[in-house]
Write a protein that holds these residues in place. Sequence first.
Motif, PDB file in Angstrom:
ATOM      1  N   ALA A  47       6.838  -1.899  -6.327  1.00 12.33           N
ATOM      2  CA  ALA A  47       7.798  -0.857  -6.710  1.00 12.33           C
ATOM      3  C   ALA A  47       9.212  -1.266  -6.335  1.00 12.33           C
ATOM      4  CB  ALA A  47       7.437   0.459  -6.044  1.00 12.33           C
ATOM      5  N   TYR A  48      10.153  -0.724  -7.059  1.00  7.76           N
ATOM      6  CA  TYR A  48      11.570  -0.948  -6.762  1.00  7.76           C
ATOM      7  C   TYR A  48      12.320   0.318  -7.152  1.00  7.76           C
ATOM      8  CZ  TYR A  48      15.716  -3.761  -5.860  1.00  7.76           C
ATOM      9  OH  TYR A  48      16.865  -4.269  -5.304  1.00  7.76           O
ATOM     10  N   LEU A  49      13.395   0.595  -6.426  1.00  4.16           N
ATOM     11  CA  LEU A  49      14.139   1.833  -6.641  1.00  4.16           C
ATOM     12  C   LEU A  49      15.261   1.647  -7.661  1.00  4.16           C
ATOM     13  CD1 LEU A  49      14.488   2.970  -2.914  1.00  4.16           C
ATOM     14  CD2 LEU A  49      12.867   3.836  -4.606  1.00  4.16           C
ATOM     15  N   GLY A  50      15.398   2.628  -8.539  1.00  6.24           N
ATOM     16  CA  GLY A  50      16.568   2.726  -9.399  1.00  6.24           C
ATOM     17  C   GLY A  50      17.540   3.696  -8.747  1.00  6.24           C
ATOM     18  N   PHE A 112      14.837   7.096  -9.158  1.00  2.00           N
ATOM     19  CA  PHE A 112      13.487   6.901  -9.677  1.00  2.00           C
ATOM     20  C   PHE A 112      12.933   5.606  -9.086  1.00  2.00           C
ATOM     21  CE2 PHE A 112      16.464   4.875 -12.562  1.00  2.00           C
ATOM     22  CZ  PHE A 112      15.907   3.623 -12.780  1.00  2.00           C
ATOM     23  N   ALA A 113      11.669   5.364  -9.317  1.00  2.00           N
ATOM     24  CA  ALA A 113      11.037   4.123  -8.868  1.00  2.00           C
ATOM     25  C   ALA A 113      10.311   3.478 -10.031  1.00  2.00           C
ATOM     26  CB  ALA A 113      10.061   4.384  -7.724  1.00  2.00           C
ATOM     27  N   VAL A 255       7.077   6.796  -1.524  1.00  2.00           N
ATOM     28  CA  VAL A 255       7.076   6.182  -2.856  1.00  2.00           C
ATOM     29  C   VAL A 255       5.858   5.282  -3.038  1.00  2.00           C
ATOM     30  CG1 VAL A 255       8.280   4.523  -4.339  1.00  2.00           C
ATOM     31  CG2 VAL A 255       9.562   6.348  -3.203  1.00  2.00           C
ATOM     32  N   ALA A 256       5.553   4.460  -2.029  1.00  2.00           N
ATOM     33  CA  ALA A 256       4.394   3.569  -2.135  1.00  2.00           C
ATOM     34  C   ALA A 256       3.105   4.371  -2.284  1.00  2.00           C
ATOM     35  CB  ALA A 256       4.328   2.659  -0.912  1.00  2.00           C
ATOM     36  N   ALA A 257       2.956   5.415  -1.469  1.00  2.26           N
ATOM     37  CA  ALA A 257       1.731   6.224  -1.523  1.00  2.26           C
ATOM     38  C   ALA A 257       1.632   7.002  -2.831  1.00  2.26           C
ATOM     39  CB  ALA A 257       1.696   7.184  -0.337  1.00  2.26           C
TER      40      ALA A 257
END
Length: 776
Positions: A47-50, A112-113, A255-257
């Motif tokens: 994942a990466y954040l926008g 967002f992610a 976010v990961a979960a």
Amino acid sequence: MTDMKTIRAPIRGAVHTGLAHDSAANHVTGRASYTDDIPEPVGTLHAYLGVSNIAHGRILSMDLAAVRAAPGVVAVLTADDIPGENDVSPTGKRDDPVFPADLIEYHGQPLFAVVAESRDFARRAAAKAEVEVAPLAHALDPEAAIAAGYPHVTAPLTLARGEVETGRDGAPHRIAGKVRIGGQDHMYLEGQISFAVPGEDETVTVHCSTQHPSEAQHMVAHVLGVPSNAVNVQVRRMGGGFGGKESQMNLFAAVAALAAKKLDRPVKIRPDRDQDMTATGKRHDFVVDYDVAFDEAGVIAAVEGSFAARCGFSADLSGPVTDRALFHADNAYFYPHVRLQSRPMKTNTVSNTAFRGFGGPQGVVAAERMIEEIAYALGRDPLDIRKANFYREGRDLTPYHQQVTDNVILRLVEELEERSEYRARRKQIEAFNRDSPVIRRGIALTPVKFGISFTATHFNQAGALIHVYNDGSIHLNHGGTEMGQGLNTKVAQVVADAFQVDIDTIRITATTTEKVPNTSATAASSGSDLNGMAALDAAEQIKARLVAFACESRGVAADAVRFLPNAVAVGEEVIPFAEFVKSAYMARVQLSAAGFYKTPDIHWDRSSGTGRPFYYYAYGAACSEVEIDTLTGEYRVLRADLLHDVGRSLNPDIDRGQVEGAFIQGMGWLTTEELWWDEKGRLRTHAPSTYKIPLASDAPRVFNVDLVSWNANAERTIKRSKAVGEPPFMLGISVLEALSMAVASVDDYRTCPRLDTPATPERVLMAVDRLQRGAV
């Protein structure tokens, strides 16, 4: 039976002896395992954040079609994908969304992610979002926020005692001033990271770099809309934390979960250093207005102060941080009449958070500035003003009405004064400055008094779990987290000492919410105090059962059973520890125990600003000498002498390392570590290339560090030791004060330079110029 020569040999790793960090060899050889080293199961996603590109505005639309269509993208998560609470606020204020639904409140805020087959795919896709925003006015610092009428992020605190107006009326001198104290990035070696693995039904396991596993557990549970027992958080170690992983990891864990449960695949999130620095909070910047009244001897009569802080867009931990700034605005000095007020200001910047010292250092800087003002106004050595105002019998009540007991600050300072040859060196420096037209030197000796305990009383508790296996080996787990500070080693030494076994007998396992529940953050310098006592409680429970077993099976009295080095004496019989444990197991003796500890005798009433928030105080002092170039503002630290009170140290080697590291980090905060936002609210010091932490070459040329050997803790702490994580951080203030003396020399010490921090070479140069022009 065992050999009597063996039992005379002390155990390896006993308390009060030096011992290397349990992971030291693994650290330097690269074998230490961190979250990013965990083998990734087949199917792991990244994942990466926008993030936002505006400091403040309303979201009109967010077109993520191009993001979803980008190569490798599996999913894009927004606020609409959150099944539970869209909030990761550590205080429950519901002001810290995972992703905002309609309002952007700082530049770089996650919107967002992206979840993709690789981190590179996710990172590239995040840049493809098209977000339409209606801009709003923004305020970036506390003064701008006050001018714009911004609210406080939490209720301010007032500490008061006596009558400030009365104190002023009776004093012949009065000075009012302002000091701006800069923030600081945590710059941990290991950045924020979380790795979530979905389990059956509602369950999920989250591996993350956090100082507060229980909070991460609760935040993930809230976001997923599941009970806490469905979430297991595990932490083997962190590559540094310093407070930056106390609450700021909540976002990444959530976010990961969230992605892992939605997609039923393992998901890892690890931001770039740039995004880590722009999306996570820092040490609070402060603007302190002070007003101090004093007599001809420099003795303070009254103090009034207003402490405005850049808190960011949400409360986070700003309430307790700004509270602790007030708690330490006295440092080691008695104020007969005092009124201190906090102003935790909302700003359109990332929400600031815990950092080593937790607001205390900013309070101490303000105290030392007032001492400095008095000294220059009276033409006196600042050390004499400090000593004249130290807490002492009859002058021992803090602004929050706690009596200062076991006060050793005068003895400690005078010992360092003699060791460092402060008086002689100050005279030599004054002579040097008279004859040196360009290079000037300064010296300062500053004290520290730091309160130990969480001011939120309920956090002052800890748990531990010990298993003694039937071969005599011991499994230790506690609620603290290891971030390089040696906590695991110290707690293991406590357990080894309790059972009288070599420390090699003990295996310390990863902190996990499955073994020790409802833990407090490893913060507030309380890690060893709380977890050491909890582990000792567990060990004593097992020992009591072993003693009862020996009495029953051998027919002896309890006082005939003694734990010897790697053995147990039962009457005249001496039995190897492993053999004794095996026999206890065969007799069905329970060899496992959960320990618990809560700090006694502390209480705090925030509404009245009174109580005993701290169990005890740790003391220290530092003497630093610097040299500046008045043509460029550049400087170097020539020598530093440190003397710090750690009570009866659990591990002098680790404690000495903590003192050294804290001093350097504190020095960096006050000299080179400058955070700078441009007019659009963009953090421009967002990488090691633009943000300067101290290097090895910045360390003092002569660096003498000693621990006080004569002051066992008067309170019943673990083995009468004292906390060492945060208090020595403030020893770095001696460098700032020494720089101030060097600058003041260009005006023959007539004027207080009033250096703001960080005192970068530019600020030093401008201060020299002001004094030379008589502009101050």
